[in-house]
Design a protein around this motif. Structure first.
Motif, PDB file in Angstrom:
ATOM      1  N   GLU A   1     -13.058  44.175  37.469  1.00 10.86           N
ATOM      2  CA  GLU A   1     -11.830  44.312  36.684  1.00 10.86           C
ATOM      3  C   GLU A   1     -12.040  43.848  35.241  1.00 10.86           C
ATOM      4  OE1 GLU A   1     -10.280  46.463  38.698  1.00 10.86           O
ATOM      5  OE2 GLU A   1      -8.466  45.612  37.844  1.00 10.86           O
ATOM      6  N   CYS A   2     -12.766  42.742  35.094  1.00 13.40           N
ATOM      7  CA  CYS A   2     -12.953  42.190  33.742  1.00 13.40           C
ATOM      8  C   CYS A   2     -13.926  43.045  32.926  1.00 13.40           C
ATOM      9  CB  CYS A   2     -13.431  40.744  33.829  1.00 13.40           C
ATOM     10  SG  CYS A   2     -12.174  39.649  34.515  1.00 13.40           S
ATOM     11  N   LEU A   3     -15.029  43.450  33.539  1.00 12.40           N
ATOM     12  CA  LEU A   3     -15.987  44.283  32.811  1.00 12.40           C
ATOM     13  C   LEU A   3     -15.358  45.622  32.411  1.00 12.40           C
ATOM     14  CD1 LEU A   3     -19.380  43.769  34.696  1.00 12.40           C
ATOM     15  CD2 LEU A   3     -18.930  43.283  32.305  1.00 12.40           C
TER      16      LEU A   3
ATOM     17  N   ILE B   1      -4.866  39.544  35.567  1.00  9.35           N
ATOM     18  CA  ILE B   1      -5.910  39.980  34.632  1.00  9.35           C
ATOM     19  C   ILE B   1      -5.305  41.004  33.672  1.00  9.35           C
ATOM     20  CG2 ILE B   1      -8.177  41.100  34.429  1.00  9.35           C
ATOM     21  CD1 ILE B   1      -8.673  40.237  37.385  1.00  9.35           C
ATOM     22  N   GLU B   2      -5.456  40.748  32.362  1.00 11.21           N
ATOM     23  CA  GLU B   2      -4.942  41.715  31.379  1.00 11.21           C
ATOM     24  C   GLU B   2      -6.055  42.095  30.415  1.00 11.21           C
ATOM     25  OE1 GLU B   2      -1.839  40.413  28.695  1.00 11.21           O
ATOM     26  OE2 GLU B   2      -0.979  42.441  28.679  1.00 11.21           O
ATOM     27  N   ASP B   3      -6.308  43.378  30.297  1.00 10.83           N
ATOM     28  CA  ASP B   3      -7.378  43.893  29.421  1.00 10.83           C
ATOM     29  C   ASP B   3      -8.696  43.142  29.645  1.00 10.83           C
ATOM     30  OD1 ASP B   3      -5.610  45.686  28.294  1.00 10.83           O
ATOM     31  OD2 ASP B   3      -4.976  44.257  26.762  1.00 10.83           O
ATOM     32  N   GLY B   4      -8.991  42.847  30.880  1.00 12.01           N
ATOM     33  CA  GLY B   4     -10.257  42.195  31.201  1.00 12.01           C
ATOM     34  C   GLY B   4     -10.274  40.690  31.004  1.00 12.01           C
ATOM     35  N   SER B   5      -9.128  40.104  30.606  1.00  9.53           N
ATOM     36  CA  SER B   5      -9.078  38.642  30.459  1.00  9.53           C
ATOM     37  C   SER B   5      -8.234  38.039  31.574  1.00  9.53           C
ATOM     38  CB  SER B   5      -8.433  38.256  29.128  1.00  9.53           C
ATOM     39  OG  SER B   5      -9.227  38.689  28.082  1.00  9.53           O
ATOM     40  N   ILE B   6      -8.685  36.937  32.104  1.00 11.36           N
ATOM     41  CA  ILE B   6      -7.913  36.273  33.160  1.00 11.36           C
ATOM     42  C   ILE B   6      -6.861  35.390  32.489  1.00 11.36           C
ATOM     43  CG2 ILE B   6      -8.039  34.727  35.141  1.00 11.36           C
ATOM     44  CD1 ILE B   6     -10.981  35.696  35.451  1.00 11.36           C
ATOM     45  N   LEU B   7      -5.587  35.659  32.779  1.00  5.47           N
ATOM     46  CA  LEU B   7      -4.487  34.962  32.105  1.00  5.47           C
ATOM     47  C   LEU B   7      -3.924  33.811  32.925  1.00  5.47           C
ATOM     48  CD1 LEU B   7      -2.183  37.918  30.962  1.00  5.47           C
ATOM     49  CD2 LEU B   7      -4.088  36.904  29.739  1.00  5.47           C
ATOM     50  N   HIS B   8      -3.880  34.025  34.230  1.00  4.05           N
ATOM     51  CA  HIS B   8      -3.106  33.088  35.043  1.00  4.05           C
ATOM     52  C   HIS B   8      -3.574  33.197  36.493  1.00  4.05           C
ATOM     53  CE1 HIS B   8       0.343  30.821  36.454  1.00  4.05           C
ATOM     54  NE2 HIS B   8       0.864  31.844  37.103  1.00  4.05           N
ATOM     55  N   ALA B   9      -3.537  32.076  37.194  1.00  7.44           N
ATOM     56  CA  ALA B   9      -3.810  32.091  38.629  1.00  7.44           C
ATOM     57  C   ALA B   9      -2.844  31.127  39.279  1.00  7.44           C
ATOM     58  CB  ALA B   9      -5.247  31.680  38.914  1.00  7.44           C
TER      59      ALA B   9
ATOM     60  N   PRO C   1     -13.255  32.309  28.882  1.00  3.39           N
ATOM     61  CA  PRO C   1     -13.900  33.576  29.229  1.00  3.39           C
ATOM     62  C   PRO C   1     -14.092  33.698  30.747  1.00  3.39           C
ATOM     63  CG  PRO C   1     -15.207  32.350  27.612  1.00  3.39           C
ATOM     64  CD  PRO C   1     -14.142  31.438  28.094  1.00  3.39           C
ATOM     65  N   TRP C   2     -13.943  34.907  31.266  1.00  5.08           N
ATOM     66  CA  TRP C   2     -14.003  35.086  32.718  1.00  5.08           C
ATOM     67  C   TRP C   2     -15.377  34.735  33.286  1.00  5.08           C
ATOM     68  CZ3 TRP C   2     -17.533  38.595  34.564  1.00  5.08           C
ATOM     69  CH2 TRP C   2     -17.976  39.592  33.687  1.00  5.08           C
ATOM     70  N   GLU C   3     -16.443  34.962  32.472  1.00  6.02           N
ATOM     71  CA  GLU C   3     -17.795  34.691  32.980  1.00  6.02           C
ATOM     72  C   GLU C   3     -17.924  33.203  33.329  1.00  6.02           C
ATOM     73  OE1 GLU C   3     -17.062  35.914  30.046  1.00  6.02           O
ATOM     74  OE2 GLU C   3     -18.177  37.730  29.582  1.00  6.02           O
TER      75      GLU C   3
ATOM     76  N   LEU D   1     -24.615  35.141  28.034  1.00  8.21           N
ATOM     77  CA  LEU D   1     -25.226  36.463  27.863  1.00  8.21           C
ATOM     78  C   LEU D   1     -25.156  37.183  29.206  1.00  8.21           C
ATOM     79  CD1 LEU D   1     -26.885  38.549  26.193  1.00  8.21           C
ATOM     80  CD2 LEU D   1     -28.940  37.448  27.076  1.00  8.21           C
ATOM     81  N   ILE D   2     -24.611  38.385  29.177  1.00  3.07           N
ATOM     82  CA  ILE D   2     -24.558  39.185  30.413  1.00  3.07           C
ATOM     83  C   ILE D   2     -25.313  40.487  30.150  1.00  3.07           C
ATOM     84  CG2 ILE D   2     -23.067  40.357  32.076  1.00  3.07           C
ATOM     85  CD1 ILE D   2     -20.901  38.396  31.308  1.00  3.07           C
TER      86      ILE D   2
END
Lengths: 346, 115
Positions: free
Chosen positions: A153-155, A175-183, A221-223, A270-271
């Motif tokens: 989802e993030c990628l 997840i919004e536009d690949g960024s994790i906002l809330h859990a 960052p999600w990573e 780095l990914i």
């Protein structure tokens, strides 16, 4: 709509003609005309049939000669990813079950030895035929890791709400536009909730359409979030403890591990693809050096595997004086993450 | 090899989850223990020598780790680096809690061995 279009199209693939005859008669009768049953005595015959016929479900015997059921399953998954697949076997083993589920089988069933067994199988297959995903998709975490779903989802810079549940708990990751906002899980929110959800080793998930969360509790960052969650999960204890992460005592242990996590600051990411092509770099001053590091680590892991076979290599973790670094070299991706401990926080 | 070091290693060889452990003092001096036939002592020794060779390229990448953990599907290999050049190698089951390995690693780093 014709009767044919309304009927479920079910294909049985088995090199035992007597078994094919039996299921055709028995399931034909049990389905009361709602199934149209096709038969194929080999993988080749089944592939020919699939070229010309719409099929909703394929039931494969995994112990066929020439091209066995597992190989056939791999071909089916590649050519017909949406096709529902079930494997049947007279000799069930845990290894075969894992292999079949990993290659796209929805169910792994042992051939029945009594008539009542066939009825149970009919009910299971009929349920499967009538099951349809709602908005988004659904799946079981036995086939795909939760972190893999989040990563996809993030990628893909997607927006969605990942709803996860097992017997003990229910959680949501926004997840919004690949960024994790809330859990959120129970009354816990933010990174702690994210880590708690990632402790789950089994359960069901549903990827629902995105909706704005009531608050934003996650900024990183999600990573980094995924790496930290993996570390916290490792430190929470054994897989058995992680499995019962929602149970009161184990959850307390997981929470204690989360609470014990020192404040950390992401220093570098780095990914890359599995072949080492960069996909995402952050604060990475020398990507070439890191790419060379991936190669060195993979080669070293290979040498270690030759001395002591411990299965697939996943990652190298470095405990540094001022933080940690993780070098992950999987076939489909290579990830480098370095974090520094925030020494200002006791 | 220092007697205190040998005793420390022998005392910890049966730690929960540990399949084997060993200390490398130089290219020829190794003391290894195995607690599981999955990882005999000679394999532990080979792992120690192999990972000793990996140290230079870690330093070339400006990493001087206190310890590094190679995580595989069915087990993990931990190598702990003392500043005096001694290396501790641990092979542990995959589900061994990181905390217990960390504790052993810290203890090894802090061992007062004198000259």
């Amino acid at each position: 709509m014709s009767n044919h279009e309304k009927q479920h199209q079910v294909l049985f693939v088995d090199d035992d003609p007597d078994f094919l005859q039996l299921v055709a008669e028995l399931f034909g009768s049990l389905s009361q005309g709602t199934w149209q049953i096709h038969r194929a005595a080999s993988a080749d015959a089944a592939l020919d049939l699939l070229k010309d016929h719409r099929v909703d479900l394929v039931v494969v015997d995994i112990n066929m000669a020439v091209l066995d059921g597992v190989q056939f399953l791999k071909i089916l998954s590649r050519r017909y990813p949406d096709l529902k697949k079930v494997t049947l076997t007279g000799f069930a083993t845990e290894a075969k079950r894992t292999e079949c589920l990993a290659h796209g089988a929805e169910l792994f069933i042992e051939k029945p030895r009594v008539a009542d067994g066939f009825k149970s199988i009919f009910v299971m297959l009929d349920e499967l035929l009538n099951w349809a995903p709602k908005a988004g998709f659904q799946g079981m975490l036995r086939q795909v890791g939760l972190s893999d779903v989040i990563q996809m989802e993030c990628l893909g810079r997607n927006s969605s709400v990942l709803e996860i549940s097992n017997r003990q708990m229910r959680g949501r990751i926004y997840i919004e536009d690949g960024s994790i906002l809330h859990a959120v899980v129970g009354e816990v929110t933010g990174e702690k909730a994210f880590q708690k959800i990632l402790c789950m080793t089994g359960g069901a998930f549903q990827l629902a359409p995105f909706e704005k969360p009531s608050q934003r509790t996650i900024e990183g960052p999600w990573e980094f979030l995924l790496m930290e969650a993996a570390r916290v999960r490792d430190e929470a204890g054994t897989p058995a403890a992680a499995e019962n992460c929602g149970a009161e005592t184990e959850a307390a242990a997981a929470e204690a591990a989360v609470a014990a996590t020192p404040a950390v600051r992401l220093a570098e990411t780095l990914i890359c693809t599995g072949r080492g092509e960069p996909l995402h770099a952050w604060q990475c001053a020398n990507p070439d050096a890191r790419i060379a590091l991936f190669k060195d680590v993979a080669q070293q892991a290979e040498r270690l595997s030759q001395i002591l076979p411990l299965g697939k290599f996943d990652r190298l973790e470095l405990q540094l004086t001022d933080g940690r670094a993780i070098v992950q070299t999987r076939t489909d991706r290579r990830v480098f993450v370095r974090v520094n401990h925030d020494l200002a926080v006791a | 090899m220092n007697e205190a070091l040998k005793q420390w290693l022998a005392a910890h060889a049966a730690a929960p989850g540990l399949l084997a452990c060993g200390i490398r003092a130089s290219e020829v001096l190794c003391a290894c223990h195995s607690a599981s036939e999955k990882c005999p002592a000679d394999k532990m020794e080979s792992i120690l020598h192999q990972l000793a060779e990996a140290q230079p390229w870690l330093f070339n990448n400006r990493f001087a780790p206190n310890w590094s953990t190679w995580a595989f599907e069915q087990g993990q290999i931990r190598i702990v680096n003392r500043r005096d050049g001694l290396l501790l190698g641990l092979v542990a089951a995959v589900d061994t809690a990181a905390q217990s390995l960390d504790q052993l690693s810290e203890e090894f780093l802090a061992l007062p061995l004198g000259g």
